[in-house]
Design an enzyme around this catalytic site. Structure first.
Site, PDB file in Angstrom:
ATOM      1  N   CYS A   2     -30.504  10.775  84.042  1.00  0.00           N
ATOM      2  CA  CYS A   2     -32.204  11.575  83.629  1.00  0.00           C
ATOM      3  C   CYS A   2     -31.615  12.552  82.053  1.00  0.00           C
ATOM      4  O   CYS A   2     -31.574  13.606  82.972  1.00  0.00           O
ATOM      5  CB  CYS A   2     -33.220  11.533  83.740  1.00  0.00           C
ATOM      6  SG  CYS A   2     -33.612  10.042  84.926  1.00  0.00           S
ATOM      7  N   ARG A  31     -27.494  10.740  79.597  1.00  0.00           N
ATOM      8  CA  ARG A  31     -27.370  10.252  81.304  1.00  0.00           C
ATOM      9  C   ARG A  31     -28.393   9.374  81.410  1.00  0.00           C
ATOM     10  O   ARG A  31     -28.360   9.971  83.192  1.00  0.00           O
ATOM     11  CB  ARG A  31     -28.081  12.092  81.315  1.00  0.00           C
ATOM     12  CG  ARG A  31     -27.089  13.340  80.918  1.00  0.00           C
ATOM     13  CD  ARG A  31     -28.323  14.167  80.997  1.00  0.00           C
ATOM     14  NE  ARG A  31     -28.338  14.828  82.201  1.00  0.00           N
ATOM     15  CZ  ARG A  31     -27.562  15.613  83.447  1.00  0.00           C
ATOM     16  NH1 ARG A  31     -27.246  15.893  82.630  1.00  0.00           N
ATOM     17  NH2 ARG A  31     -28.219  15.205  84.430  1.00  0.00           N
ATOM     18  N   TRP A  81     -32.305   6.990  83.508  1.00  0.00           N
ATOM     19  CA  TRP A  81     -31.906   6.216  84.537  1.00  0.00           C
ATOM     20  C   TRP A  81     -32.505   5.543  85.164  1.00  0.00           C
ATOM     21  O   TRP A  81     -33.111   6.885  86.032  1.00  0.00           O
ATOM     22  CB  TRP A  81     -30.227   6.709  84.077  1.00  0.00           C
ATOM     23  CG  TRP A  81     -29.432   6.179  85.308  1.00  0.00           C
ATOM     24  CD1 TRP A  81     -29.339   5.264  84.605  1.00  0.00           C
ATOM     25  CD2 TRP A  81     -29.166   5.483  86.565  1.00  0.00           C
ATOM     26  NE1 TRP A  81     -27.990   4.527  85.496  1.00  0.00           N
ATOM     27  CE2 TRP A  81     -27.909   4.666  86.753  1.00  0.00           C
ATOM     28  CE3 TRP A  81     -30.358   6.297  88.226  1.00  0.00           C
ATOM     29  CZ2 TRP A  81     -27.759   4.053  87.764  1.00  0.00           C
ATOM     30  CZ3 TRP A  81     -29.674   5.677  88.874  1.00  0.00           C
ATOM     31  CH2 TRP A  81     -28.632   4.776  88.962  1.00  0.00           C
ATOM     32  N   ASN A 107     -36.449  14.645  86.636  1.00  0.00           N
ATOM     33  CA  ASN A 107     -35.228  14.105  86.883  1.00  0.00           C
ATOM     34  C   ASN A 107     -34.787  13.567  88.150  1.00  0.00           C
ATOM     35  O   ASN A 107     -34.873  15.010  89.416  1.00  0.00           O
ATOM     36  CB  ASN A 107     -33.757  14.511  86.153  1.00  0.00           C
ATOM     37  CG  ASN A 107     -32.356  14.596  86.480  1.00  0.00           C
ATOM     38  OD1 ASN A 107     -32.281  13.129  87.007  1.00  0.00           O
ATOM     39  ND2 ASN A 107     -31.396  15.019  86.660  1.00  0.00           N
ATOM     40  N   GLY A 108     -34.233  12.848  89.048  1.00  0.00           N
ATOM     41  CA  GLY A 108     -33.735  12.903  91.041  1.00  0.00           C
ATOM     42  C   GLY A 108     -35.005  12.569  91.203  1.00  0.00           C
ATOM     43  O   GLY A 108     -35.338  10.839  90.773  1.00  0.00           O
ATOM     44  N   GLU A 490      -7.147   3.309  87.995  1.00  0.00           N
ATOM     45  CA  GLU A 490      -8.762   3.750  87.235  1.00  0.00           C
ATOM     46  C   GLU A 490      -8.050   3.888  86.300  1.00  0.00           C
ATOM     47  O   GLU A 490      -8.978   3.064  85.005  1.00  0.00           O
ATOM     48  CB  GLU A 490      -7.441   5.999  87.102  1.00  0.00           C
ATOM     49  CG  GLU A 490      -8.497   6.415  85.530  1.00  0.00           C
ATOM     50  CD  GLU A 490      -9.341   6.444  85.775  1.00  0.00           C
ATOM     51  OE1 GLU A 490     -10.369   5.759  86.538  1.00  0.00           O
ATOM     52  OE2 GLU A 490     -10.753   7.097  84.514  1.00  0.00           O
ATOM     53  N   LYS A 494     -11.795   1.440  83.942  1.00  0.00           N
ATOM     54  CA  LYS A 494     -11.891   1.820  82.747  1.00  0.00           C
ATOM     55  C   LYS A 494     -12.565   0.764  82.213  1.00  0.00           C
ATOM     56  O   LYS A 494     -13.588   0.281  81.570  1.00  0.00           O
ATOM     57  CB  LYS A 494     -11.264   2.408  82.263  1.00  0.00           C
ATOM     58  CG  LYS A 494     -11.182   3.921  82.165  1.00  0.00           C
ATOM     59  CD  LYS A 494     -12.252   5.235  81.771  1.00  0.00           C
ATOM     60  CE  LYS A 494     -12.899   5.474  82.219  1.00  0.00           C
ATOM     61  NZ  LYS A 494     -12.624   6.358  82.972  1.00  0.00           N
ATOM     62  N   GLU A 497     -15.931  -1.277  83.770  1.00  0.00           N
ATOM     63  CA  GLU A 497     -16.887   0.067  83.292  1.00  0.00           C
ATOM     64  C   GLU A 497     -17.021  -0.267  81.693  1.00  0.00           C
ATOM     65  O   GLU A 497     -18.130  -0.527  80.928  1.00  0.00           O
ATOM     66  CB  GLU A 497     -16.695   1.515  83.438  1.00  0.00           C
ATOM     67  CG  GLU A 497     -16.441   2.182  84.164  1.00  0.00           C
ATOM     68  CD  GLU A 497     -16.313   3.883  84.332  1.00  0.00           C
ATOM     69  OE1 GLU A 497     -16.944   4.406  84.898  1.00  0.00           O
ATOM     70  OE2 GLU A 497     -15.176   3.930  83.894  1.00  0.00           O
ATOM     71  N   HIS A 513       0.538  -8.514  99.747  1.00  0.00           N
ATOM     72  CA  HIS A 513       0.169  -8.943 101.545  1.00  0.00           C
ATOM     73  C   HIS A 513      -1.356  -9.876 101.369  1.00  0.00           C
ATOM     74  O   HIS A 513      -2.222  -9.459 102.432  1.00  0.00           O
ATOM     75  CB  HIS A 513      -0.252  -7.102 102.625  1.00  0.00           C
ATOM     76  CG  HIS A 513       0.742  -6.954 102.381  1.00  0.00           C
ATOM     77  ND1 HIS A 513       1.425  -6.995 103.943  1.00  0.00           N
ATOM     78  CD2 HIS A 513       1.368  -6.034 101.999  1.00  0.00           C
ATOM     79  CE1 HIS A 513       2.983  -6.444 103.754  1.00  0.00           C
ATOM     80  NE2 HIS A 513       3.023  -5.705 102.709  1.00  0.00           N
ATOM     81  N   LYS A 616     -24.041   9.449  83.184  1.00  0.00           N
ATOM     82  CA  LYS A 616     -22.951  10.125  83.018  1.00  0.00           C
ATOM     83  C   LYS A 616     -22.924  11.175  84.101  1.00  0.00           C
ATOM     84  O   LYS A 616     -21.792  10.988  85.140  1.00  0.00           O
ATOM     85  CB  LYS A 616     -22.883  11.513  81.824  1.00  0.00           C
ATOM     86  CG  LYS A 616     -21.734  12.141  81.707  1.00  0.00           C
ATOM     87  CD  LYS A 616     -20.612  11.601  81.129  1.00  0.00           C
ATOM     88  CE  LYS A 616     -19.611  12.042  81.099  1.00  0.00           C
ATOM     89  NZ  LYS A 616     -18.280  11.714  81.524  1.00  0.00           N
TER      90      LYS A 616
HETATM   91  C1  F6R Z   1     -15.652   6.788  85.492  1.00  0.00           C
HETATM   92  C2  F6R Z   1     -16.883   8.007  85.369  1.00  0.00           C
HETATM   93  C3  F6R Z   1     -17.668   8.691  87.375  1.00  0.00           C
HETATM   94  C4  F6R Z   1     -17.459   9.827  87.377  1.00  0.00           C
HETATM   95  C5  F6R Z   1     -18.016  10.151  88.882  1.00  0.00           C
HETATM   96  C6  F6R Z   1     -17.578  11.131  89.011  1.00  0.00           C
HETATM   97  O1  F6R Z   1     -15.754   6.578  83.854  1.00  0.00           O
HETATM   98  O2  F6R Z   1     -17.367   8.722  84.919  1.00  0.00           O
HETATM   99  O3  F6R Z   1     -17.169   7.320  88.117  1.00  0.00           O
HETATM  100  O4  F6R Z   1     -15.540   9.585  87.547  1.00  0.00           O
HETATM  101  O5  F6R Z   1     -18.959   9.358  89.123  1.00  0.00           O
HETATM  102  O6  F6R Z   1     -18.322  11.887  88.073  1.00  0.00           O
HETATM  103  P1  F6R Z   1     -18.298  13.895  88.476  1.00  0.00           P
HETATM  104  O7  F6R Z   1     -16.605  13.855  87.759  1.00  0.00           O
HETATM  105  O8  F6R Z   1     -18.731  14.131  86.907  1.00  0.00           O
HETATM  106  O9  F6R Z   1     -18.361  14.374  89.507  1.00  0.00           O
END
Ligand code: F6R
Length: 621
Positions: A2, A31, A81, A107-108, A490, A494, A497, A513, A616
């Site tokens: 949010c 966000r 969100w 937010n929260g 990673e 990506k 996502e 395995h 985010k």
């Molecule tokens: C993936 C991504 C998330 C963040 C995770 C931690 O692309 O962005 O997996 O890495 O939510 O977020 P931060 O780094 O803000 O604690």
């Protein structure tokens, strides 16, 4: 999660409040983008004007075009969100109380919302939405109705709430005031001239001011055009020094790229270079940015635990190889949300390293607090200046990646690895594990990375082309060993996502395995092949793993070091990255995987900056 914006300016500039808040929401949309809304105090002293719409901010903008709001001096805006209640127009913020006189955004998560809802409903209040926010709004409204000022009512409301919240509210009877409160969720103040701002993040107001104030836990802020008053939970006024935001509005723009994500991938040479810059003090020693940790403590540390989530945790996994190798201190990497429920063994000799781009990830914040309660020293590796983790950690090493707007993390990942390496070098130097010339050599190796990243970017067309041809794939597997293993995970994250494709990252040695059962004819498998100049066995073992999947029909896409002709023999496609010392290779080998995910998602027509269901900064547990 949010995004929240607040603005107050002088009378007579009626459009500005709406424009500033809508501009701020556009920058904060990363966000959360389930719905958006705005409340504005106009000449109507009975009722705040509002507009809100489910879906992305564009829906709200269209609504405002069709039904413009009146002019006003104070406004609050929200991009959601969803947590409590589906993303509908009704559940969108702002929520109104006191017959429309009060508007609130949040937010929260308010954990005791059900109990408060029952209490308020018993007084005859009628709830319109499913949200926990509306409960806070009516609580605030009832306190204002009892004669309290808006700031007093906000403090009293905050005292009744449990959980995490940033709340902003306006009152139709007070056209030049916005009040905010925070606990466990972010809120920063922007200081202007004859106008002031509030935001979940400085990007909300960066185009207007680069002077900001941070708010601490349980503080309440009142902004008017000429004044910012911060009080603690006991109504005592708190003096706070403003700070200067290092980057400017241009850093939060797309800069000619089609997406923030593409731009941020291209920011990576400078993200790494800036993170490395100026790290050596006058004694020639590496230094942390803020906070002090007694060198004696760092010398006596007998265990390091890296806590983080998602991409940040993969950065931590990469850093682990280097930190353990250079310092000979055992390093564990733990997902922050698992950490404190496991009853981890933490003592005063434990160094906890919290890695977070936003510095606001609730799971990581709670893990930091848990570690501190057990007596551990906490160092934050954080991108967002002044964020909760940066403030609460004993010391911070900032990643200087600049603002990361695309929801999926790219440049922060590289900057986090870089900062993790700097921390490893710092500890190795302090503890005497490395001679000064070895430290210098490691720093030189790191210094060479930005130019090598640039070369990967300059030669990325082949991976883009292959990605575009793979838009119909259902599953993609990623394999790696040693530092290539977290890179593989990673790469898979990506792709999940951005392109909504099933993707899994495996340790290449683990394949036989079990997961090899997934491989069938034409199954795409990415393999991160280590340098042939590293430990020879590593290179040849990974190539054996490539053979194993090829023998079962897999189509192998290999990331290999320039000049590794053997790797090419094992691949349907090979993508070369410049040669680098083994521990530095993740900073290069992940880039083709980022570009692959971006390009494939774009080929499918997806919004690469705002993938579905994500936000985010994950500010709820
Ligand atoms: C993936 C991504 C998330 C963040 C995770 C931690 O692309 O962005 O997996 O890495 O939510 O977020 P931060 O780094 O803000 O604690």
């Amino acid at each position: 999660m949010c995004g929240i914006v607040g603005y107050v300016g002088k009378l007579g500039d009626g459009e500005r409040a709406r424009e500033v808040v809508m501009g701020g929401l556009a920058r904060l949309e990363y966000r959360g983008y389930d719905s958006a809304g705005i409340a504005l105090v106009s000449d109507d002293r009975d009722r705040v004007a509002t507009a809100k719409k489910a879906g992305k901010l564009a829906n709200l903008s269209a609504e405002l075009e069709a039904n413009p709001l009146p002019e006003g001096t104070a406004a609050i805006g929200h991009t959601r969100w969803a947590t409590h209640g589906p993303p509908t127009d009704t559940n969108a913020h702002p929520h109104l109380a006191l017959g429309g006189r009060i508007a609130i955004i949040h937010n929260g998560i308010i954990e005791n919302h059900a109990e408060l809802r029952t209490e308020l409903a018993a007084t005859g209040i009628n709830f319109l939405s499913d949200t926990d926010t509306e409960v806070a709004g009516h609580l605030l409204g009832s306190l204002v109705a009892s004669g309290m000022s808006l700031p007093d009512a906000m403090r009293a409301t905050a005292r009744r709430l449990e959980g995490a919240f940033t709340l902003l509210a306006v009152d139709a009877t007070d056209p030049q005031t916005v009040v905010g409160a925070r606990r466990n969720s972010p809120l920063v103040v922007g200081l202007g001239e004859g106008e002031n701002y509030l935001g979940s993040d400085v990007v909300a107001f960066i185009e207007h001011t680069r002077t900001a104030l941070e708010l601490k836990q349980d503080e309440v802020v009142t902004i008017t055009p000429d004044e910012v008053i911060v009080t603690d939970a006991h109504s005592e006024v708190v003096e706070r020094e403003p700070y200067h935001v290092d980057w400017d509005a241009a850093a939060a723009e797309k800069g000619g790229f089609d997406s923030f994500m593409d731009k941020e991938i291209h920011d990576q040479p400078s993200a790494v270079a800036d993170t490395l810059r100026g790290r050596v003090d006058e004694r020639g020693r590496l230094k942390l940015d803020e906070g002090i940790v007694d060198e004696y403590i760092l010398k006596s540390v007998d265990k390091i635990i890296i806590i983080a989530c998602g991409t940040a945790a993969y950065a931590g996994q990469v850093a682990r190889y280097a930190i353990e190798h250079w310092t000979r201190v055992p390093v564990e990497v733990e997902l922050a949300h698992e950490f404190r429920y496991r009853d981890p063994i933490v003592s005063v000799k434990t160094l906890v390293v919290a890695v977070s781009q936003s510095g606001e990830t609730m799971d990581t914040i709670m893990a930091v607090r848990h570690a501190q309660q057990q007596g551990a020293t906490v160092i934050g590796i954080v991108n967002a200046q002044g964020s909760t983790i940066a403030r609460e950690a004993d010391a911070v090493l900032y990643t200087r990646a600049g603002p990361e707007i695309a929801v999926a993390s790219t440049k922060a990942f590289l900057a986090q690895i870089t900062a993790g390496y700097l921390l490893g070098i710092y500890l190795a130097e302090l503890r005497g594990n490395k001679f000064p010339d070895e430290i210098d050599a490691l720093l030189r190796e790191l210094d060479e990375i930005p130019a090598k990243i640039q070369r990967v970017l300059d030669t990325s067309e082949p991976i883009r082309e292959v990605a575009r041809s793979m838009a119909n794939e259902q599953t993609v597997l990623f394999l790696g060993r040693h530092v290539g293993f977290p890179v593989a995970m990673e790469g898979a994250l990506k792709l999940k996502e951005l392109a909504y494709i099933h993707a899994e990252g495996f340790a290449a040695g683990e394949l036989k395995h079990g997961p090899i059962a997934l491989v069938e004819q034409d199954q795409p498998v990415f393999v991160v092949v280590p340098s042939p100049r590293g430990r020879e066995s590593l290179h040849s073992k990974v190539l054996s793993n490539v053979q194993e999947v090829r023998a079962r029909g897999a189509r192998t896409l290999v990331i290999a070091e320039e000049g590794d002709a053997v790797a090419a023999d094992h691949a349907a496609h090979v993508f070369y990255v410049p040669s680098a010392p083994v521990l530095m290779t993740p900073l290069l080998s992940v880039i083709p995987l980022q570009i692959f995910a971006l390009e494939l998602a774009a080929a499918k027509g997806y919004d690469v900056d705002q993938p579905r269901n994500l936000a985010k900064s994950v500010t709820v547990e």
